[in-house]
Design a protein around this motif. Structure first.
Motif, mmCIF file in Angstrom:
data_model
loop_
_atom_site.group_PDB
_atom_site.id
_atom_site.type_symbol
_atom_site.label_atom_id
_atom_site.label_comp_id
_atom_site.label_asym_id
_atom_site.label_seq_id
_atom_site.Cartn_x
_atom_site.Cartn_y
_atom_site.Cartn_z
ATOM 1 N N ALA A 25 6.098 8.837 -4.057
ATOM 2 C CA ALA A 25 6.337 8.152 -5.327
ATOM 3 C C ALA A 25 7.447 8.837 -6.113
ATOM 4 C CB ALA A 25 5.048 8.098 -6.141
ATOM 5 N N GLN A 26 7.453 10.154 -6.099
ATOM 6 C CA GLN A 26 8.501 10.890 -6.808
ATOM 7 C C GLN A 26 9.883 10.629 -6.218
ATOM 8 O OE1 GLN A 26 7.127 14.928 -6.558
ATOM 9 N NE2 GLN A 26 5.447 14.617 -8.039
ATOM 10 N N ALA A 27 9.921 10.313 -4.904
ATOM 11 C CA ALA A 27 11.197 10.026 -4.249
ATOM 12 C C ALA A 27 11.633 8.573 -4.437
ATOM 13 C CB ALA A 27 11.100 10.351 -2.756
ATOM 14 N N GLY A 28 10.850 7.801 -5.163
ATOM 15 C CA GLY A 28 11.242 6.428 -5.465
ATOM 16 C C GLY A 28 10.628 5.371 -4.571
ATOM 17 N N PHE A 29 9.788 5.767 -3.607
ATOM 18 C CA PHE A 29 9.131 4.796 -2.737
ATOM 19 C C PHE A 29 8.022 4.068 -3.501
ATOM 20 C CE2 PHE A 29 11.225 7.602 0.190
ATOM 21 C CZ PHE A 29 11.501 6.840 1.326
ATOM 22 N N VAL A 30 7.803 2.793 -3.143
ATOM 23 C CA VAL A 30 6.817 1.965 -3.831
ATOM 24 C C VAL A 30 5.613 1.768 -2.916
ATOM 25 C CG1 VAL A 30 6.353 -0.275 -4.895
ATOM 26 C CG2 VAL A 30 8.628 0.787 -5.109
ATOM 27 N N ALA A 31 4.434 2.153 -3.372
ATOM 28 C CA ALA A 31 3.223 2.043 -2.565
ATOM 29 C C ALA A 31 2.808 0.581 -2.416
ATOM 30 C CB ALA A 31 2.091 2.846 -3.204
ATOM 31 N N VAL A 32 2.500 0.165 -1.159
ATOM 32 C CA VAL A 32 2.060 -1.207 -0.898
ATOM 33 C C VAL A 32 0.816 -1.256 -0.014
ATOM 34 C CG1 VAL A 32 4.322 -2.263 -1.200
ATOM 35 C CG2 VAL A 32 3.643 -1.427 1.067
ATOM 36 N N GLY A 33 0.454 -0.172 0.661
ATOM 37 C CA GLY A 33 -0.670 -0.185 1.593
ATOM 38 C C GLY A 33 -2.000 -0.230 0.884
ATOM 39 N N ARG A 34 -2.933 -1.001 1.420
ATOM 40 C CA ARG A 34 -4.281 -1.064 0.858
ATOM 41 C C ARG A 34 -5.231 -0.111 1.588
ATOM 42 N NH1 ARG A 34 -6.184 -7.150 0.895
ATOM 43 N NH2 ARG A 34 -5.491 -6.898 3.053
ATOM 44 N N ASP A 35 -5.146 -0.100 2.929
ATOM 45 C CA ASP A 35 -6.092 0.700 3.715
ATOM 46 C C ASP A 35 -5.602 2.124 3.948
ATOM 47 O OD1 ASP A 35 -7.794 -1.499 3.969
ATOM 48 O OD2 ASP A 35 -6.646 -2.248 5.676
ATOM 49 N N PHE A 36 -4.285 2.316 4.004
ATOM 50 C CA PHE A 36 -3.719 3.645 4.219
ATOM 51 C C PHE A 36 -2.343 3.675 3.565
ATOM 52 C CE2 PHE A 36 -3.536 1.043 8.091
ATOM 53 C CZ PHE A 36 -2.178 0.783 8.160
ATOM 54 N N PRO A 37 -1.776 4.866 3.350
ATOM 55 C CA PRO A 37 -0.543 4.973 2.548
ATOM 56 C C PRO A 37 0.691 4.404 3.256
ATOM 57 C CG PRO A 37 -1.752 7.054 2.597
ATOM 58 C CD PRO A 37 -2.352 6.186 3.644
ATOM 59 N N VAL A 38 1.168 3.271 2.766
ATOM 60 C CA VAL A 38 2.408 2.638 3.224
ATOM 61 C C VAL A 38 3.281 2.406 1.999
ATOM 62 C CG1 VAL A 38 3.454 0.669 4.393
ATOM 63 C CG2 VAL A 38 1.237 1.524 5.156
ATOM 64 N N PHE A 39 4.591 2.634 2.172
ATOM 65 C CA PHE A 39 5.530 2.559 1.044
ATOM 66 C C PHE A 39 6.763 1.762 1.452
ATOM 67 C CE2 PHE A 39 3.013 6.355 0.819
ATOM 68 C CZ PHE A 39 2.690 6.514 -0.530
ATOM 69 N N LEU A 40 7.385 1.149 0.458
ATOM 70 C CA LEU A 40 8.658 0.477 0.670
ATOM 71 C C LEU A 40 9.786 1.377 0.200
ATOM 72 C CD1 LEU A 40 7.962 -3.207 -0.475
ATOM 73 C CD2 LEU A 40 7.837 -2.229 1.824
ATOM 74 N N HIS A 41 10.835 1.462 1.032
ATOM 75 C CA HIS A 41 12.016 2.246 0.670
ATOM 76 C C HIS A 41 12.668 1.623 -0.555
ATOM 77 C CE1 HIS A 41 16.053 3.976 0.944
ATOM 78 N NE2 HIS A 41 15.542 4.896 1.749
ATOM 79 N N PRO A 42 13.108 2.412 -1.522
ATOM 80 C CA PRO A 42 13.640 1.838 -2.773
ATOM 81 C C PRO A 42 14.890 0.986 -2.575
ATOM 82 C CG PRO A 42 13.954 4.229 -2.686
ATOM 83 C CD PRO A 42 13.038 3.877 -1.574
ATOM 84 N N GLN A 43 15.679 1.247 -1.513
ATOM 85 C CA GLN A 43 16.880 0.440 -1.275
ATOM 86 C C GLN A 43 16.690 -0.567 -0.139
ATOM 87 O OE1 GLN A 43 17.628 4.044 -1.909
ATOM 88 N NE2 GLN A 43 17.791 3.227 -4.009
#
Length: 412
Positions: A35-53
């Protein structure tokens, strides 16, 4: 933290195939650091993130543990101490368990590159048995990579999973997701062949499974076996680049032949009505979307009439159009015709034979659609007609228009 591209993108690049989606695994990170690196959390069951760009998915390296039967029976563990190899070990097939670091180096702890060269679909580890969806995925990959074979030890493991009842716990959404994707591959027949060999087809689609060994009239079906015919129809639907709705309709068009009484074989009188009932049951069981459901029922009910329509006169053709709701839904009627062409050409030695019924019925529909029903109704009303008489006038006008475009029939 370290980033690795994983899965299908590595596999497809090695095969020289286009890479459409890229997935990433992150090792040595926490959700807070992402999160601090700008990734957006989207996972419900386990930690998945979207790249900010790029908006590509980045998942924290994780392990999983089986907690209950079926697809949902898992607990996940994501921690900075989970290694890349730990994460790759939980994947389904060796060809999907490779990674690439940011310098381009490939990490292949389970022999994925070797199995790609050998054209083998092989499970990564015994953990494969914990997820019954993987049976469907292997079958789907067999349909995509039609020159690959399933490794004998993997096929044996799949049979044991079926015998243990794992596929019985699958939820409809995941079954249809994998089946629909497999139907859209280049050789959909291979998906059903793999499912049949391991016993999963009899559990998931017994209506399809029972078609093998059912004889048909050799004058209409040189391939004779109904199951063989069905596979040829599916592969014809792929060769003609049809939609998912058409391919599913092809799958269901002859289901009723599996219930034909043995004493009347190889004739299958009345199989259309039986097919309709079975198609509806399949659609209900796996919660299919409306477009697939409606077209499959239509094709099951009418494919015999479409095949015979070359001998129909204008009045019979208009009745067929009305029965199929073609005047209101011409696009769906076009898909019905395409499914029937797949059926006609999915026969041994007849793969490239023309199917004139499709063009003839399309001309009939175009002529019927060109009639100005509102003007005919207004004229009929002016002549004192009402109610059913107006409908009969519109019908007569359409029959006349269709008659005008039919090709001449040679005298008997």
């Amino acid at each position: 933290m370290k980033f690795y591209m994983v899965g299908g993108a590595i596999r497809d690049a090695m095969l020289g195939a286009p890479v459409s989606d890229r997935d990433w695994v992150v090792v040595g990170a926490t959700p807070q650091q992402m999160a601090q690196a700008g990734f957006v959390a989207v996972g419900r069951d386990f930690p998945v993130f979207l790249h900010p760009q790029t908006k590509e998915e980045y998942a924290l390296a994780r392990t999983e543990r089986k907690t209950a039967p079926g697809y949902h029976g898992f607990s996940f563990h994501a921690d900075p101490d989970v290694t890349l190899e730990d994460d790759l070990a939980r994947r389904d097939l060796t060809i999907n368990a490779m990674a690439q670091d940011t310098d381009g180096a490939v990490i292949d702890p389970f022999g994925g590159r070797r199995d790609l060269a050998a054209k083998l679909l092989r499970h990564v580890s015994p953990a494969f048995a914990e997820d019954p969806v993987r049976i469907l995925r292997v079958a789907r990959f067999a349909a995509r990579f039609s020159d690959f074979s399933v490794a004998p030890d993997t096929e044996a493991l799949m049979r044991r999973m079926v015998d243990a009842g794992e596929v019985d716990a699958l939820v409809p959404e995941r079954v249809w997701q994998e089946l629909s994707r497999g139907l859209m591959e280049s050789r959909p027949s291979r998906m059903f062949e793999v499912l049949r060999r391991c016993g999963a087809l009899a559990r998931l689609l017994p209506e399809v499974d029972r078609l093998w060994g059912v004889a048909q009239r050799a004058d209409y079906h040189p391939e004779i076996d109904t199951g063989v015919h069905l596979m040829m129809v599916l592969d014809t639907s792929a060769r003609l680049n049809t939609s998912l709705a058409v391919r599913f309709a092809c799958l269901g068009h002859d289901l009723g032949k599996g219930n034909t009484p043995a004493d009347v074989l190889p004739r299958h009188l009345g199989h259309e009505e039986r097919s309709v009932d079975l198609v509806r049951a399949v659609c209900e069981r796996w919660k299919l979307p409306a477009d697939c459901r409606e077209l499959a029922v239509l094709v099951a009910r009418e494919h015999g009439n479409v095949h015979r329509s070359g001998a129909f006169g204008a009045a019979a053709l208009v009745r067929l159009l009305q029965r199929c709701d073609a005047l209101r839904r011409p696009a769906r009627f076009g898909e019905l015709l395409l499914a029937c062409e797949c059926d006609a050409r999915g026969r041994l030695g007849l793969e490239d034979v023309p199917y004139p019924q499709r063009a003839r019925l399309q001309r009939a529909l175009d002529a019927a659609l060109a009639c100005d029903a509102a003007s005919v109704a207004a004229d009929a009303t002016a002549r004192g007609l009402n109610g059913p008489a107006i409908g009969e006038a519109i019908h007569a006008t359409r029959v006349q228009a269709v008659s005008a475009v039919l090709e001449p029939v040679a005298p008997a």
